[in-house]
Design a protein around this motif. Structure first.
Motif, PDB file in Angstrom:
ATOM      1  N   TRP A 317      53.437  48.783  28.521  1.00 32.22           N
ATOM      2  CA  TRP A 317      52.645  47.566  28.370  1.00 32.22           C
ATOM      3  C   TRP A 317      53.143  46.692  27.224  1.00 32.22           C
ATOM      4  O   TRP A 317      53.560  45.559  27.407  1.00 32.22           O
ATOM      5  CB  TRP A 317      51.166  47.912  28.230  1.00 32.22           C
ATOM      6  CG  TRP A 317      50.276  46.717  27.986  1.00 32.22           C
ATOM      7  CD1 TRP A 317      49.466  46.525  26.910  1.00 32.22           C
ATOM      8  CD2 TRP A 317      50.119  45.559  28.819  1.00 32.22           C
ATOM      9  NE1 TRP A 317      48.806  45.330  27.021  1.00 32.22           N
ATOM     10  CE2 TRP A 317      49.195  44.706  28.190  1.00 32.22           C
ATOM     11  CE3 TRP A 317      50.673  45.149  30.025  1.00 32.22           C
ATOM     12  CZ2 TRP A 317      48.809  43.479  28.716  1.00 32.22           C
ATOM     13  CZ3 TRP A 317      50.287  43.919  30.558  1.00 32.22           C
ATOM     14  CH2 TRP A 317      49.373  43.101  29.905  1.00 32.22           C
ATOM     15  N   ASP A 347      52.452  49.993  33.530  1.00 31.38           N
ATOM     16  CA  ASP A 347      51.186  49.293  33.292  1.00 31.38           C
ATOM     17  C   ASP A 347      51.022  48.115  34.245  1.00 31.38           C
ATOM     18  O   ASP A 347      51.697  48.000  35.271  1.00 31.38           O
ATOM     19  CB  ASP A 347      51.104  48.875  31.808  1.00 31.38           C
ATOM     20  CG  ASP A 347      49.692  48.927  31.270  1.00 31.38           C
ATOM     21  OD1 ASP A 347      48.917  48.002  31.571  1.00 31.38           O
ATOM     22  OD2 ASP A 347      49.348  49.890  30.563  1.00 31.38           O
ATOM     23  N   ASP A 348      50.157  47.222  33.875  1.00 31.31           N
ATOM     24  CA  ASP A 348      49.786  46.038  34.658  1.00 31.31           C
ATOM     25  C   ASP A 348      51.020  45.208  35.052  1.00 31.31           C
ATOM     26  O   ASP A 348      52.001  45.156  34.318  1.00 31.31           O
ATOM     27  CB  ASP A 348      48.870  45.193  33.751  1.00 31.31           C
ATOM     28  CG  ASP A 348      48.139  44.116  34.503  1.00 31.31           C
ATOM     29  OD1 ASP A 348      48.354  43.975  35.705  1.00 31.31           O
ATOM     30  OD2 ASP A 348      47.330  43.429  33.851  1.00 31.31           O
ATOM     31  N   TRP A 395      49.248  52.116  36.426  1.00 28.38           N
ATOM     32  CA  TRP A 395      48.027  51.398  36.027  1.00 28.38           C
ATOM     33  C   TRP A 395      47.365  50.765  37.243  1.00 28.38           C
ATOM     34  O   TRP A 395      48.037  50.185  38.093  1.00 28.38           O
ATOM     35  CB  TRP A 395      48.432  50.310  35.043  1.00 28.38           C
ATOM     36  CG  TRP A 395      47.347  49.426  34.496  1.00 28.38           C
ATOM     37  CD1 TRP A 395      46.709  49.590  33.302  1.00 28.38           C
ATOM     38  CD2 TRP A 395      46.827  48.210  35.060  1.00 28.38           C
ATOM     39  NE1 TRP A 395      45.807  48.563  33.103  1.00 28.38           N
ATOM     40  CE2 TRP A 395      45.853  47.703  34.168  1.00 28.38           C
ATOM     41  CE3 TRP A 395      47.063  47.509  36.243  1.00 28.38           C
ATOM     42  CZ2 TRP A 395      45.136  46.527  34.405  1.00 28.38           C
ATOM     43  CZ3 TRP A 395      46.341  46.338  36.491  1.00 28.38           C
ATOM     44  CH2 TRP A 395      45.384  45.857  35.573  1.00 28.38           C
ATOM     45  N   ARG A 427      38.267  37.271  31.081  1.00 31.81           N
ATOM     46  CA  ARG A 427      39.705  37.544  31.337  1.00 31.81           C
ATOM     47  C   ARG A 427      40.122  37.068  32.735  1.00 31.81           C
ATOM     48  O   ARG A 427      40.804  37.799  33.467  1.00 31.81           O
ATOM     49  CB  ARG A 427      40.047  39.016  31.147  1.00 31.81           C
ATOM     50  CG  ARG A 427      41.510  39.210  30.732  1.00 31.81           C
ATOM     51  CD  ARG A 427      41.996  40.631  30.866  1.00 31.81           C
ATOM     52  NE  ARG A 427      43.279  40.805  30.225  1.00 31.81           N
ATOM     53  CZ  ARG A 427      44.191  41.690  30.585  1.00 31.81           C
ATOM     54  NH1 ARG A 427      43.977  42.510  31.565  1.00 31.81           N
ATOM     55  NH2 ARG A 427      45.326  41.778  29.934  1.00 31.81           N
ATOM     56  N   LYS A 461      46.210  55.201  35.119  1.00 30.75           N
ATOM     57  CA  LYS A 461      45.449  54.553  34.044  1.00 30.75           C
ATOM     58  C   LYS A 461      44.515  53.593  34.770  1.00 30.75           C
ATOM     59  O   LYS A 461      44.969  52.624  35.381  1.00 30.75           O
ATOM     60  CB  LYS A 461      46.400  53.809  33.103  1.00 30.75           C
ATOM     61  CG  LYS A 461      45.692  52.982  32.031  1.00 30.75           C
ATOM     62  CD  LYS A 461      46.738  52.344  31.093  1.00 30.75           C
ATOM     63  CE  LYS A 461      46.108  51.422  30.060  1.00 30.75           C
ATOM     64  NZ  LYS A 461      47.115  50.751  29.213  1.00 30.75           N
ATOM     65  N   ASP A 463      41.822  50.878  34.692  1.00 31.69           N
ATOM     66  CA  ASP A 463      41.346  49.893  33.722  1.00 31.69           C
ATOM     67  C   ASP A 463      40.125  49.153  34.250  1.00 31.69           C
ATOM     68  O   ASP A 463      39.814  49.200  35.451  1.00 31.69           O
ATOM     69  CB  ASP A 463      42.478  48.899  33.428  1.00 31.69           C
ATOM     70  CG  ASP A 463      42.458  48.408  31.990  1.00 31.69           C
ATOM     71  OD1 ASP A 463      41.386  48.403  31.375  1.00 31.69           O
ATOM     72  OD2 ASP A 463      43.536  48.007  31.488  1.00 31.69           O
ATOM     73  N   ASN A 465      38.592  45.467  32.893  1.00 33.54           N
ATOM     74  CA  ASN A 465      38.645  44.506  31.793  1.00 33.54           C
ATOM     75  C   ASN A 465      37.507  43.499  31.741  1.00 33.54           C
ATOM     76  O   ASN A 465      37.486  42.655  30.859  1.00 33.54           O
ATOM     77  CB  ASN A 465      39.982  43.768  31.832  1.00 33.54           C
ATOM     78  CG  ASN A 465      41.081  44.604  31.191  1.00 33.54           C
ATOM     79  OD1 ASN A 465      41.005  44.922  30.011  1.00 33.54           O
ATOM     80  ND2 ASN A 465      42.060  45.003  31.959  1.00 33.54           N
ATOM     81  N   CYS A 510      40.249  53.392  30.930  1.00 37.18           N
ATOM     82  CA  CYS A 510      40.536  52.332  29.980  1.00 37.18           C
ATOM     83  C   CYS A 510      39.628  51.174  30.343  1.00 37.18           C
ATOM     84  O   CYS A 510      39.260  50.999  31.494  1.00 37.18           O
ATOM     85  CB  CYS A 510      42.009  51.941  30.121  1.00 37.18           C
ATOM     86  SG  CYS A 510      42.497  50.573  29.071  1.00 37.18           S
ATOM     87  N   GLY A 512      39.874  47.576  28.734  1.00 39.87           N
ATOM     88  CA  GLY A 512      40.289  46.600  27.723  1.00 39.87           C
ATOM     89  C   GLY A 512      40.202  47.234  26.349  1.00 39.87           C
ATOM     90  O   GLY A 512      39.626  46.661  25.430  1.00 39.87           O
ATOM     91  N   GLY A 513      40.737  48.429  26.258  1.00 41.95           N
ATOM     92  CA  GLY A 513      40.435  49.267  25.090  1.00 41.95           C
ATOM     93  C   GLY A 513      39.300  50.156  25.523  1.00 41.95           C
ATOM     94  O   GLY A 513      39.352  50.718  26.608  1.00 41.95           O
ATOM     95  N   TRP A 529      41.027  55.594  26.639  1.00 41.55           N
ATOM     96  CA  TRP A 529      41.791  54.746  25.727  1.00 41.55           C
ATOM     97  C   TRP A 529      40.803  54.195  24.698  1.00 41.55           C
ATOM     98  O   TRP A 529      39.991  53.323  25.019  1.00 41.55           O
ATOM     99  CB  TRP A 529      42.471  53.650  26.551  1.00 41.55           C
ATOM    100  CG  TRP A 529      43.367  52.697  25.816  1.00 41.55           C
ATOM    101  CD1 TRP A 529      43.308  51.337  25.847  1.00 41.55           C
ATOM    102  CD2 TRP A 529      44.461  53.023  24.969  1.00 41.55           C
ATOM    103  NE1 TRP A 529      44.297  50.806  25.060  1.00 41.55           N
ATOM    104  CE2 TRP A 529      45.017  51.819  24.502  1.00 41.55           C
ATOM    105  CE3 TRP A 529      45.024  54.237  24.535  1.00 41.55           C
ATOM    106  CZ2 TRP A 529      46.107  51.786  23.633  1.00 41.55           C
ATOM    107  CZ3 TRP A 529      46.111  54.192  23.678  1.00 41.55           C
ATOM    108  CH2 TRP A 529      46.630  52.982  23.239  1.00 41.55           C
ATOM    109  N   ASP A 532      42.421  48.994  22.170  1.00 43.93           N
ATOM    110  CA  ASP A 532      43.731  48.341  22.249  1.00 43.93           C
ATOM    111  C   ASP A 532      44.334  48.222  20.857  1.00 43.93           C
ATOM    112  O   ASP A 532      45.527  47.955  20.706  1.00 43.93           O
ATOM    113  CB  ASP A 532      43.595  46.940  22.854  1.00 43.93           C
ATOM    114  CG  ASP A 532      43.585  46.979  24.376  1.00 43.93           C
ATOM    115  OD1 ASP A 532      43.916  48.024  24.950  1.00 43.93           O
ATOM    116  OD2 ASP A 532      43.244  45.950  24.991  1.00 43.93           O
TER     117      ASP A 532
HETATM  118  C1  GLA Z   1      43.868  46.166  29.044  1.00 46.10           C
HETATM  119  C2  GLA Z   1      44.297  47.502  28.492  1.00 46.10           C
HETATM  120  C3  GLA Z   1      45.742  47.446  28.053  1.00 46.10           C
HETATM  121  C4  GLA Z   1      46.615  47.005  29.185  1.00 46.10           C
HETATM  122  C5  GLA Z   1      46.126  45.685  29.741  1.00 46.10           C
HETATM  123  C6  GLA Z   1      46.872  45.284  30.977  1.00 46.10           C
HETATM  124  O1  GLA Z   1      43.752  45.202  28.061  1.00 46.10           O
HETATM  125  O2  GLA Z   1      43.460  47.911  27.461  1.00 46.10           O
HETATM  126  O3  GLA Z   1      46.153  48.714  27.572  1.00 46.10           O
HETATM  127  O4  GLA Z   1      46.618  47.983  30.182  1.00 46.10           O
HETATM  128  O5  GLA Z   1      44.747  45.740  30.069  1.00 46.10           O
HETATM  129  O6  GLA Z   1      46.453  44.079  31.486  1.00 46.10           O
END
Ligand code: GLA
Length: 715
Positions: A317, A347-348, A395, A427, A461, A463, A465, A510, A512-513, A529, A532
């Motif tokens: 990431w 990741d993303d 992810w 977001r 992972k 997520d 957000n 996860c 966004g943290g 997680w 962040d």
């Molecule tokens: C969130 C996660 C990050 C990363 C981004 C990807 O913010 O906490 O670790 O994976 O998304 O968009």
């Protein structure tokens, strides 16, 4: 949750049912260090008479005062916050619950399961209070079932998981509020008459401002190793609420459960509402013991694959953000191998074609590989990872959608958004309506498609957000107040299916943290997680905060470029206190730093069993000064790992040796420094008795300017 409870029950070894005929029963729920006592009053109602250290003479229990009603109902003679408010089908909102029976069974896992059944004699409403007591860990897991025996629907306005009454001289609440990248900031307040409420209305990203756990010191503020403290948490991946209410007699009433905010719930005839688990422990020797109770219980009974190992990883990431292709990823896999970690995590940014996910503005929801970036799809990445000698993880954020996506275009009715107002975004995205079975199918399909096509994918992972925004469910129609609850239930249905079909695939939670973490989610996720924010100084506080209830085995800690002015050793040492990973470009690192990281991974692999499965002793809190120290001791006390950090110490600070904990006083321990980078301790290589280390201690701290860290292995 219910399924789990009943499958355990099915294997029950012992069952005693005490019927109403028994004159005024006294019911004990107990572990080695905690006892809850309930009594039935002359009026047939149930009261909580005691919560504290176990009373060993049963004959004494009869002397206990009656206490406050155990599951207080709305509309009767007690004027404080009720646990239950049912509006019957005739709109009468009162309930008077009387003791019916109780049963005690021993579960297959050894825990004692007590069920107390209460019922109203005017309306056919039944309440079952469940308590599962884990003796050795001093953990009690409690929840409630509310059963509508009426021929018509009833509406639940309040439906707590638990009500505990605590009668002490003073109460001090430690909470862990924060925000994105500033999670779990600890603060303590004394509670006086009235209410203090900790809750959330964020829905999917429920814990963004405050996670669902607290510490409550009784009589006086507890320290790490002394004082009485009740630590509790709600296992619910959505809106929760804790109400701490000190009444006119100075008794603290602690209500825990789903947040009833905009959640009036209609129960059909014959339907049962099962509340989530409230999990608590009571320690008479401070916060550290309470934390260890949680860690041990979680690893043994709750955390997914709690006894298994965890993979170290390299995540792309922060190394690439959305800017990658097959070649770059293959290069990073090679770096992962060189580094010595177990896995490469993509990741993303790997999906979407009509609206490729080239930024966080589009593509969410369209889970097909972007042809330009990954012409050979995930299959190629799995193959390349295999060739390079690392596992491959990926992810996903399957509960979400960008308005700029094919999914949104095809299924706007699957999205939580208002039909008659302009959308607003968190977001740039919206939340899918998981109360809708078709959406559940879609979310399950995201994981299922990846794993069916690529069984080699070794990790997800997952997520999340965005909180739930624009609150309206097209699916729920006139039951809008079910959305917050049915969203979470829908999520559990999906996770249950994934767990059943792919029981061995580890997943990181996860949001966004750490906008989302709780002990129900951790039935499905092997780790989470925490933030962040990977600045190692901030992480000292964040990891400390989470370790109040979550074992480090579940906490991911990655080495990144946050606070890149700090030495790589400091960053690696902080991350090695939990589940180690890297999210950094090695090509930007000096040769020395890269070599240091490679050695650190080898060292971590050696220390991992002690760190991830040992007992954690938090020796010096970062909140108390410019130093921090934590140690881990193996179960048989033959090994330990000690971490020590100096964070910008003051000139000529008065420093004391740090006394270690949890060791065998009669054993000799050789103290050896690990992740060395100059500045070794003068006592490196010496041998001490456990008694000396715990009584006199070691000079772990220095007044050297800046950031300094040390890791000691004891054998
Ligand atoms: C969130 C996660 C990050 C990363 C981004 C990807 O913010 O906490 O670790 O994976 O998304 O968009």
């Amino acid at each position: 949750m219910t399924k789990r409870l009943f499958s355990i029950l099915a294997a029950a070894l012992l069952c005693t049912v005490c019927a109403v005929a028994q004159d005024k029963p006294v019911i004990k729920v107990e572990t080695t260090g905690v006892q809850l006592v309930f009594k039935v009053g002359d009026n047939g109602r149930l009261y909580q008479s005691y919560l504290g250290k176990p009373l060993t003479h049963d004959s004494d229990l009869h002397h206990l005062p009656r206490g406050i009603e155990a599951y207080l109902t709305h509309g009767m003679e007690d004027y404080f916050e009720p646990a239950l408010h049912v509006e019957h089908s005739d709109h009468n909102s009162t309930c008077e619950l009387k003791y019916q029976s109780h049963s005690v069974t021993t579960q297959a896992d050894g825990a004692q399961h007590t069920v107390i059944t209460l019922a109203d004699d005017v309306y056919p409403t039944t309440v079952k209070m469940h308590f599962i007591a884990y003796k050795d860990q001093d953990i009690i897991v409690t929840n409630t079932e509310i059963i509508n025996g009426e021929k018509k629907p009833v509406v639940l306005h309040k439906f707590a998981s638990s009500l505990l009454n605590i009668n002490r001289s003073r109460y001090f609440l430690t909470e862990y509020h924060g925000d994105w990248a500033a999670e779990v900031a600890m603060s303590e307040t004394e509670l006086n008459f009235g209410k203090k409420v900790l809750d959330t209305k964020l829905g999917s990203r429920a814990s963004m401002f405050i996670p669902s756990f607290f510490q409550l010191s009784l009589d006086a503020p507890a320290t790490e190793n002394a004082g009485n403290v009740l630590v509790g948490t709600l296992a619910w991946t959505g809106n929760y609420q804790f109400t701490f209410e000190v009444d006119n007699n100075g008794v603290l009433r602690l209500l825990s459960g789903i947040n009833p905010y905009f959640s009036e719930y209609t129960l059909k005839a014959g339907e049962t509402f099962t509340t989530p688990d409230f999990i608590f422990t009571l320690s008479d020797s401070g916060r550290g013991k309470a934390a260890r109770n949680f860690h041990n219980w979680a690893r043994n009974y709750r955390l997914k694959d709690g006894k298994g190992t965890r993979m170290t990883l390299l995540n792309n990431w922060e190394a690439t953000y959305f800017d990658f292709n097959e070649e770059k990823l293959a290069g990073l896999m090679g770096e992962a191998k060189k580094l010595g970690v177990d896995m490469f995590l993509l990741d993303d940014g790997w999906f979407g074609n009509k609206y490729p996910r080239s930024s966080d503005h589009q593509g969410l929801g369209d889970w097909d590989e972007t042809k330009d970036k990954l012409p050979n799809k995930i299959g190629y990445l799995c193959k390349t990872a295999k060739e390079k000698g690392v596992k491959f993880g990926i992810w996903i954020e399957p509960e979400m959608v960008n308005p700029k996506s094919e999914l949104y275009e095809k299924h706007p009715d699957w999205v939580i958004h208002l039909p008659n107002r302009k959308e607003y975004y968190f977001r740039n995205q919206l939340v899918l309506d998981l109360s809708n079975p078709k959406v559940q199918e879609h979310v399950f399909g995201v994981v299922d498609r990846i794993l069916t096509e690529n069984p080699e994918v070794a990790f997800f992972k997952w997520d999340c957000n965005s909180p739930i925004t624009n609150i309206w469910s097209n699916y729920l129609k006139d039951k809008q107040t079910h959305l917050y609850i049915d969203y979470v239930r829908g999520l559990y249905k999906v996770l249950d299916r994934i767990k059943a079909k792919y029981p061995n695939v580890p997943m990181m939670l996860c949001s966004g943290g750490s906008g989302r973490i709780d002990y129900e989610a951790l039935e499905y996720f092997t780790e989470f997680w925490p933030s962040d924010n990977t600045d190692p100084v901030e992480r000292l506080y964040i990891q400390w905060g989470y370790s109040s209830v979550y074992p480090v085995k579940a906490q991911c800690a990655h080495v990144t470029t946050w606070n890149k002015e700090s030495d790589i050793k400091f960053r690696v040492d902080v991350a090695s206190m939990a589940k180690l990973g890297f999210d950094i470009k090695f090509s930007d690192m000096s040769k020395d730093d890269a070599e240091f990281c490679r050695n650190a991974v080898t060292n971590y692999n050696r220390m991992k069993p002690v760190i991830l499965d040992g007992d954690q002793y938090r020796l010096v809190s970062p909140y108390e000064g410019r130093h921090a120290s934590t140690m881990f001791v193996s179960e048989d006390k033959s090994k330990a790992v000690v971490f020590a950090f100096d964070v910008n110490p003051r000139y000529r600070e008065h420093l004391l040796p740090v006394k270690l904990q949890g060791l065998d006083p009669n054993r000799q321990y050789k103290v050896k420094e690990t992740n060395e980078r100059g500045n070794n301790y003068w006592f490196n290589g010496r041998t001490y008795s456990g008694e000396y280390l715990m009584t006199v201690g070691l000079d772990l701290f220095s007044t050297r300017r800046g950031l300094t860290s040390h890791i000691l292995e004891l054998e």
